[in-house]
Scaffold this motif. Structure first.
Motif, PDB file in Angstrom:
ATOM      1  N   UNK A   1       0.830  -1.434  -0.173  1.00  0.00           N
ATOM      2  CA  UNK A   1      -0.073  -0.035  -0.011  1.00  0.00           C
ATOM      3  C   UNK A   1       0.674   1.029  -0.091  1.00  0.00           C
ATOM      4  N   UNK A   2       2.165   1.188   0.519  1.00  0.00           N
ATOM      5  CA  UNK A   2       2.775   2.367   0.721  1.00  0.00           C
ATOM      6  C   UNK A   2       4.128   2.458  -0.695  1.00  0.00           C
ATOM      7  N   UNK A   3       5.329   1.832  -0.195  1.00  0.00           N
ATOM      8  CA  UNK A   3       6.290   1.986  -1.048  1.00  0.00           C
ATOM      9  C   UNK A   3       6.036   1.684  -2.472  1.00  0.00           C
ATOM     10  N   UNK A   4       5.362   0.278  -2.639  1.00  0.00           N
ATOM     11  CA  UNK A   4       5.073  -0.257  -3.847  1.00  0.00           C
ATOM     12  C   UNK A   4       3.896   0.499  -4.829  1.00  0.00           C
ATOM     13  N   UNK A   5       3.002   1.088  -4.001  1.00  0.00           N
ATOM     14  CA  UNK A   5       1.878   1.892  -4.923  1.00  0.00           C
ATOM     15  C   UNK A   5       2.589   3.206  -5.180  1.00  0.00           C
ATOM     16  N   UNK A   6       3.401   3.720  -4.439  1.00  0.00           N
ATOM     17  CA  UNK A   6       4.166   4.931  -4.941  1.00  0.00           C
ATOM     18  C   UNK A   6       4.772   4.909  -5.931  1.00  0.00           C
ATOM     19  N   UNK A   7       5.772   3.738  -6.002  1.00  0.00           N
ATOM     20  CA  UNK A   7       6.568   3.465  -7.334  1.00  0.00           C
ATOM     21  C   UNK A   7       5.770   3.195  -8.420  1.00  0.00           C
ATOM     22  N   UNK A   8       4.727   2.625  -8.143  1.00  0.00           N
ATOM     23  CA  UNK A   8       3.648   2.133  -9.616  1.00  0.00           C
ATOM     24  C   UNK A   8       3.063   3.409  -9.900  1.00  0.00           C
ATOM     25  N   UNK A   9       2.813   4.194  -9.151  1.00  0.00           N
ATOM     26  CA  UNK A   9       2.157   5.626  -9.619  1.00  0.00           C
ATOM     27  C   UNK A   9       3.393   6.191 -10.365  1.00  0.00           C
ATOM     28  N   UNK A  10       4.427   6.341  -9.871  1.00  0.00           N
ATOM     29  CA  UNK A  10       5.577   7.241 -10.467  1.00  0.00           C
ATOM     30  C   UNK A  10       5.952   6.383 -11.778  1.00  0.00           C
ATOM     31  N   UNK A  11       5.937   5.363 -11.750  1.00  0.00           N
ATOM     32  CA  UNK A  11       6.227   4.476 -12.975  1.00  0.00           C
ATOM     33  C   UNK A  11       5.374   4.738 -14.062  1.00  0.00           C
ATOM     34  N   UNK A  12       4.080   5.177 -13.787  1.00  0.00           N
ATOM     35  CA  UNK A  12       3.118   5.217 -14.843  1.00  0.00           C
ATOM     36  C   UNK A  12       3.346   6.539 -15.524  1.00  0.00           C
ATOM     37  N   UNK A  13       3.781   7.534 -14.753  1.00  0.00           N
ATOM     38  CA  UNK A  13       4.430   8.782 -15.213  1.00  0.00           C
ATOM     39  C   UNK A  13       5.428   8.418 -16.127  1.00  0.00           C
ATOM     40  N   UNK A  14       6.450   7.889 -15.573  1.00  0.00           N
ATOM     41  CA  UNK A  14       7.753   7.487 -16.315  1.00  0.00           C
ATOM     42  C   UNK A  14       7.484   7.079 -17.758  1.00  0.00           C
ATOM     43  N   UNK A  15       6.465   6.030 -17.830  1.00  0.00           N
ATOM     44  CA  UNK A  15       5.949   5.639 -19.027  1.00  0.00           C
ATOM     45  C   UNK A  15       5.535   6.560 -20.100  1.00  0.00           C
ATOM     46  N   UNK A  16       4.699   7.490 -19.487  1.00  0.00           N
ATOM     47  CA  UNK A  16       4.316   8.611 -20.407  1.00  0.00           C
ATOM     48  C   UNK A  16       5.316   9.323 -21.220  1.00  0.00           C
ATOM     49  N   UNK A  17       6.400   9.470 -20.307  1.00  0.00           N
ATOM     50  CA  UNK A  17       7.559  10.198 -20.835  1.00  0.00           C
ATOM     51  C   UNK A  17       8.390   9.401 -21.499  1.00  0.00           C
ATOM     52  N   UNK A  18       8.538   7.977 -21.622  1.00  0.00           N
ATOM     53  CA  UNK A  18       9.276   7.279 -22.335  1.00  0.00           C
ATOM     54  C   UNK A  18       8.530   7.307 -23.776  1.00  0.00           C
ATOM     55  N   UNK A  19       7.100   7.295 -23.628  1.00  0.00           N
ATOM     56  CA  UNK A  19       6.282   7.373 -25.061  1.00  0.00           C
ATOM     57  C   UNK A  19       6.489   8.558 -25.744  1.00  0.00           C
TER      58      UNK A  19
END
Length: 221
Positions: free
Chosen positions: A138-156
């Motif tokens: 609920x904490x560290x992994x959720x935060x990393x996944x939310x940030x990863x979604x933003x990083x994915x948009x910047x990769x695209x």
């Protein structure tokens, strides 16, 4: 049956089944007060029922035991924190968004109540591993996944060069760059929360280092 009476009956049924969100929130608020004041081991369900203003019977309708209650409290706190800390606009400038996330993340990590909760989790997880697991998800992994979604948009967009399989790892690396030199000394009682100037230096270095590793030529230029 009158509509108002039907509504009242439905509310009572939900409450009796442990599904009334207001009552659940009331219990979690009382639990938070007790756990932060006494820690996990010293807190009792009796203490929590008194702090929440409910009977012990009501408490057990909503939560089967103290572990279940503390786990729910941690999940709720982590979810609320994630909503505020990782609110990112995929269309935003990458430097500005990462900087904002970094500042929000550090501010969240060094908040006294969050440090206290983390200490309780660490202390309780040895005996009750599910507490540690739920906190991590609920904490560290959720935060990393939310940030990863933003990083994915910047990769695209072509601003970052990160393989799909490495996005969550890259997100964790950025968050670690922001917190490690700040949160750990506070967690072990070796330092006070940093001032704004120190936090700004840490976050700017984290953003700069991250983009040197993962930024494309467009970003590095």
């Amino acid at each position: 049956m009158e509509p108002i009476l039907l509504e009242k009956e439905n509310h009572e049924v939900l409450s009796q089944a442990g599904q009334d969100p207001e009552k659940r929130g009331q219990i979690l608020a009382g639990a938070r007060e007790v756990f932060l004041d006494r820690g996990f081991d010293a807190a009792s369900m009796g203490d929590i029922s008194r702090a929440a203003g409910v009977s012990k019977g009501t408490l057990y309708v909503y939560f089967k035991d103290k572990v279940d209650l503390f786990t729910a409290l941690v999940q709720t706190q982590c979810n609320e924190t994630a909503e505020c800390t990782f609110a990112m606009d995929a269309r935003g400038d990458i430097v500005e968004v990462l900087g904002k996330v970094g500042h929000s993340y550090v501010a969240m990590m060094v908040r006294p109540e969050n440090i206290a909760t983390l200490r309780i989790v660490i202390g309780a997880a040895g005996k009750f591993p599910q507490i540690g697991k739920e906190f991590f998800e609920a904490g560290p992994r959720q935060g990393a996944r939310r940030l990863a979604a933003f990083l994915r948009s910047k990769v695209e967009e072509g601003a970052l060069d990160i393989a799909e399989a490495d996005l969550e790892s890259a997100a964790n690396q950025f968050l670690a760059l922001c917190k490690e030199a700040v949160a750990m000394p506070i967690l072990v009682g070796a330092a006070a929360p940093p001032d704004a100037e120190h936090t700004d230096r840490v976050v700017r270095r984290a953003v700069s280092f991250f983009l040197k590793v993962y930024g494309t030529d467009r970003i590095r230029a």
